[in-house]
Design a protein around this motif. Structure first.
Motif, mmCIF file in Angstrom:
data_model
loop_
_atom_site.group_PDB
_atom_site.id
_atom_site.type_symbol
_atom_site.label_atom_id
_atom_site.label_comp_id
_atom_site.label_asym_id
_atom_site.label_seq_id
_atom_site.Cartn_x
_atom_site.Cartn_y
_atom_site.Cartn_z
ATOM 1 N N PHE A 307 7.416 72.419 73.500
ATOM 2 C CA PHE A 307 6.323 71.955 72.646
ATOM 3 C C PHE A 307 5.623 73.188 72.087
ATOM 4 O O PHE A 307 5.415 74.174 72.793
ATOM 5 C CB PHE A 307 5.307 71.136 73.442
ATOM 6 N N ARG A 308 5.282 73.116 70.804
ATOM 7 C CA ARG A 308 4.446 74.146 70.197
ATOM 8 C C ARG A 308 3.230 73.431 69.619
ATOM 9 O O ARG A 308 3.354 72.647 68.682
ATOM 10 C CB ARG A 308 5.200 74.895 69.098
ATOM 11 N N PHE A 309 2.084 73.707 70.208
ATOM 12 C CA PHE A 309 0.850 73.023 69.815
ATOM 13 C C PHE A 309 0.045 73.872 68.827
ATOM 14 O O PHE A 309 0.309 75.057 68.634
ATOM 15 C CB PHE A 309 0.008 72.729 71.054
ATOM 16 N N PHE A 310 -0.941 73.234 68.204
ATOM 17 C CA PHE A 310 -1.885 73.916 67.300
ATOM 18 C C PHE A 310 -1.172 74.599 66.141
ATOM 19 O O PHE A 310 -1.506 75.716 65.745
ATOM 20 C CB PHE A 310 -2.737 74.937 68.071
ATOM 21 N N ARG A 311 -0.156 73.913 65.573
ATOM 22 C CA ARG A 311 0.605 74.496 64.473
ATOM 23 C C ARG A 311 0.826 73.453 63.375
ATOM 24 O O ARG A 311 1.123 72.295 63.655
ATOM 25 C CB ARG A 311 1.979 75.004 64.953
ATOM 26 N N SER A 312 0.696 73.872 62.120
ATOM 27 C CA SER A 312 0.961 73.009 60.963
ATOM 28 C C SER A 312 1.898 73.720 59.998
ATOM 29 O O SER A 312 1.787 74.938 59.826
ATOM 30 C CB SER A 312 -0.337 72.664 60.222
ATOM 31 N N PRO A 313 2.803 72.989 59.343
ATOM 32 C CA PRO A 313 3.718 73.645 58.401
ATOM 33 C C PRO A 313 2.997 74.124 57.152
ATOM 34 O O PRO A 313 2.153 73.422 56.595
ATOM 35 C CB PRO A 313 4.722 72.536 58.067
ATOM 36 N N VAL A 314 3.337 75.316 56.713
ATOM 37 C CA VAL A 314 2.785 75.887 55.486
ATOM 38 C C VAL A 314 3.876 76.000 54.426
ATOM 39 O O VAL A 314 3.657 75.728 53.248
ATOM 40 C CB VAL A 314 2.182 77.287 55.757
ATOM 41 N N GLU A 315 5.072 76.399 54.865
ATOM 42 C CA GLU A 315 6.166 76.625 53.923
ATOM 43 C C GLU A 315 7.490 76.649 54.683
ATOM 44 O O GLU A 315 7.563 77.137 55.814
ATOM 45 C CB GLU A 315 5.958 77.966 53.205
ATOM 46 N N ILE A 316 8.533 76.087 54.063
ATOM 47 C CA ILE A 316 9.889 76.255 54.581
ATOM 48 C C ILE A 316 10.454 77.501 53.932
ATOM 49 O O ILE A 316 10.459 77.636 52.706
ATOM 50 C CB ILE A 316 10.787 75.034 54.255
ATOM 51 N N ARG A 329 7.192 78.702 58.095
ATOM 52 C CA ARG A 329 5.901 79.369 58.282
ATOM 53 C C ARG A 329 4.903 78.335 58.784
ATOM 54 O O ARG A 329 4.718 77.284 58.157
ATOM 55 C CB ARG A 329 5.422 79.997 56.981
ATOM 56 N N LEU A 330 4.294 78.625 59.911
ATOM 57 C CA LEU A 330 3.359 77.697 60.537
ATOM 58 C C LEU A 330 1.949 78.270 60.513
ATOM 59 O O LEU A 330 1.745 79.451 60.821
ATOM 60 C CB LEU A 330 3.759 77.420 61.994
ATOM 61 N N ALA A 331 0.982 77.447 60.133
ATOM 62 C CA ALA A 331 -0.427 77.833 60.246
ATOM 63 C C ALA A 331 -0.862 77.635 61.691
ATOM 64 O O ALA A 331 -0.467 76.670 62.343
ATOM 65 C CB ALA A 331 -1.275 76.969 59.329
ATOM 66 N N VAL A 332 -1.672 78.539 62.185
ATOM 67 C CA VAL A 332 -2.219 78.424 63.539
ATOM 68 C C VAL A 332 -3.566 77.702 63.446
ATOM 69 O O VAL A 332 -4.441 78.096 62.669
ATOM 70 C CB VAL A 332 -2.399 79.808 64.190
ATOM 71 N N ASN A 333 -3.716 76.649 64.222
ATOM 72 C CA ASN A 333 -4.930 75.829 64.182
ATOM 73 C C ASN A 333 -5.791 76.029 65.415
ATOM 74 O O ASN A 333 -5.330 76.529 66.451
ATOM 75 C CB ASN A 333 -4.562 74.334 64.104
ATOM 76 N N LYS A 334 -7.029 75.592 65.304
ATOM 77 C CA LYS A 334 -7.886 75.421 66.472
ATOM 78 C C LYS A 334 -8.461 74.012 66.396
ATOM 79 O O LYS A 334 -8.453 73.382 65.327
ATOM 80 C CB LYS A 334 -9.007 76.467 66.484
ATOM 81 N N ALA A 344 -7.734 69.191 63.837
ATOM 82 C CA ALA A 344 -7.113 70.513 63.703
ATOM 83 C C ALA A 344 -7.733 71.239 62.521
ATOM 84 O O ALA A 344 -7.804 70.698 61.415
ATOM 85 C CB ALA A 344 -5.614 70.371 63.512
ATOM 86 N N VAL A 345 -8.182 72.455 62.745
ATOM 87 C CA VAL A 345 -8.812 73.266 61.707
ATOM 88 C C VAL A 345 -8.053 74.595 61.595
ATOM 89 O O VAL A 345 -7.729 75.227 62.605
ATOM 90 C CB VAL A 345 -10.294 73.544 62.055
ATOM 91 N N LEU A 346 -7.768 75.007 60.362
ATOM 92 C CA LEU A 346 -7.015 76.243 60.145
ATOM 93 C C LEU A 346 -7.810 77.457 60.608
ATOM 94 O O LEU A 346 -9.021 77.547 60.398
ATOM 95 C CB LEU A 346 -6.675 76.389 58.664
ATOM 96 N N THR A 347 -7.117 78.420 61.224
ATOM 97 C CA THR A 347 -7.764 79.659 61.655
ATOM 98 C C THR A 347 -7.542 80.789 60.646
ATOM 99 O O THR A 347 -8.198 81.830 60.717
ATOM 100 C CB THR A 347 -7.190 80.130 63.009
ATOM 101 N N GLY A 348 -6.597 80.588 59.719
ATOM 102 C CA GLY A 348 -6.239 81.645 58.783
ATOM 103 C C GLY A 348 -5.025 82.447 59.224
ATOM 104 O O GLY A 348 -4.436 83.189 58.438
#
Length: 494
Positions: A307-316, A329-334, A344-348
């Motif tokens: 499992f990989r948590f706190f991640r959202s897709p940004v680009e293939i 490419r995955l965005a890291v969330n908090k 989930a909120v983007l951390t940048g």
């Protein structure tokens, strides 16, 4: 006219003759006269779990009702056949209940009829006292990120349809020559796919997985599957059964990030029981040192899941030729908030993961069937009140079209029963007028005949069923599914 409508002239003539002879005898496939008058005639659009559960309740509650189920494919049962994982045969036992419903004197099944194309909703409304839309969710929710159209990127619906034998997914032929696969989403479907990708082929050989999928998985080079979610372990959408199956999957070991579970032990005691048990299992898997026997098993494992948590897709990310997926490419969330309502909120921050297969399991969605039917495109449902379609008397909906794609088969059963109860209440109150005789399938069969459509009745499906089981027995499988509409129709016309 599409190729599966007219296989060749001989089959057409045989099918047409059989259908017309039934019409002249005043009988349908179960041998029941359908020229009766004064009986409530109800049409159900969609032969999956929602359709059959709605029919089951209507026939039980109103024994003189005549219920006709129309299904686009020649075969019934929808997601029970095409969505349930091949290694979960016990879930498919509900087919026995649906078969009993189909064989009731008040029920008829008409497959190979594409409502909205072969016959309109308005034509069904003219022929029946009530029309229930139960055609499910056959659309895909898109990620909305660059690169999602690259080769090697699939929706979960299509990927599951590929290994489960859904005819329009058989051209998929996914390339499994990469080492790492990424699945976006952490629901039960995502875990089903991860399990199928990593299961020993000897296990899959004993299921009803399709032969092309089995051959592809035999050659698969995938050794690592990441199951990615935008929120944390306390919000994961799957159930404990699916996680337990991953933990115990032969020749695999889990690979968790301990930091993802920080602070979770303190809150687990206050969680509702199902969520508490699920979270405790994940904590044990991620943080506790396994026993000697389990550690030995993990050390020998050749495949990894995580499992990989706190991640959202940004680009293939594409390969150098820009024609295939080579990473994501995955965005890291908090998280902001806690529990089920946490957001989930983007951390940048972003991170790149090399992978050659990306499967988006972020949800199915229903599609509009006819301009005359109200449809909420934002929610992807038909607007309704307890199954009554808003501002459309005599029109109802059940299943995922009614609620959105949520829950398991038991959830669909309850919501379909609720729709059937609403319909019965409307008949009892007079809101739904069933006093005037309606022609029902007699009228629709005439329209279909003029349009060159030969419906597949339930006894025809039983021929397909028999052929599939016979083919499966030859290789030690419960069944070997027919993979094209043409093949299915050819069997029914013999």
């Amino acid at each position: 006219m599409s190729s599966h409508r007219l296989l060749f002239s001989g089959l057409w003539t045989i099918g047409r003759t059989r259908w017309i002879s039934r019409l002249h005898e005043g009988k349908h496939g179960c041998g029941r006269a359908f020229f009766s008058s004064g009986k409530p005639k109800v049409c159900i659009v969609g032969g999956g779990p929602a359709g059959f559960y709605t029919a089951q309740h209507l026939i039980k509650a109103c024994q003189d009702a005549e219920v006709d189920i129309y299904e686009r494919l020649p075969v019934p049962f929808g997601l029970v056949r095409f969505g349930v994982a091949p290694d979960h045969p016990e879930v498919k036992n509900v087919i026995n209940t649906f078969t009993q419903t189909a064989k009731q004197s008040g029920c008829s099944f008409y497959g190979n009829v594409n409502v909205g194309k072969d016959v309109s909703i308005q034509e069904l409304q003219q022929a029946y006292h009530a029309v229930v839309l139960s055609y499910g969710a056959e659309g895909n929710r898109t990620m909305g990120v660059p690169g999602e159209d690259l080769a090697g990127v699939y929706s979960a619906k299509d990927f599951v349809g590929w290994y489960n034998g859904l005819p329009n997914c058989q051209q998929l032929r996914p390339d499994l020559s990469c080492e790492t696969a990424v699945i976006l989403g952490q629901g039960n479907v995502a875990l089903d796919i991860a399990r199928i990708l990593l299961s020993p082929v000897d296990v899959l050989k004993k299921t009803d997985i399709t032969q092309p999928a089995l051959e592809a998985l035999t050659k698969s080079q995938i050794r690592r599957v990441l199951i990615v979610g935008r929120r944390g372990p306390a919000q994961i959408a799957c159930t404990i059964k699916e996680v337990r199956e991953m933990v115990n999957l032969p020749d695999t070991r889990p690979e968790m990030v301990a930091a993802d579970f920080q602070g979770l032990r303190e809150v687990v005691k206050d969680l509702p029981r199902p969520r508490k048990r699920l979270t405790e299992l994940m904590l044990k898997t991620a943080l506790e040192t396994p026993g000697e026997k389990e550690q030995e098993r993990r050390n020998k494992a050749s495949r990894v899941w995580a499992f990989r948590f706190f991640r959202s897709p940004v680009e293939i990310l594409a390969n150098p030729d820009n024609n295939r997926a080579a990473g994501i490419r995955l965005a890291v969330n908090k998280l902001e908030g806690s529990g089920e309502g946490a957001q989930a909120v983007l951390t940048g921050e972003v991170e790149d993961v090399a992978c050659g297969l990306v499967i988006s399991s972020i949800g199915y969605k229903s599609l509009p069937i006819d301009p005359s039917v109200p449809f909420d495109s934002r929610k992807a449902i038909v607007p309704n009140n307890m199954g009554r379609v808003q501002q459309a008397a005599g029109l109802y909906c059940s299943g995922w079209l009614k609620t959105g794609p949520t829950g398991v088969i038991a959830t669909t059963m309850n919501n379909s029963f609720d729709t059937a109860r609403s319909l019965m209440e409307d008949m009892d109150s007079g809101m739904l007028d069933v006093s005037a005789a309606k022609p029902g399938s007699q009228n629709i069969s005439g329209l279909l005949e003029k349009r060159g459509v030969i419906p597949v009745i339930f006894s025809d499906w039983e021929k397909i069923d028999s052929v599939e089981i016979s083919r499966g027995e030859a290789t030690g499988k419960p069944r070997e599914k027919l993979l094209s509409v043409e093949e299915m129709l050819q069997v029914t016309r013999q």
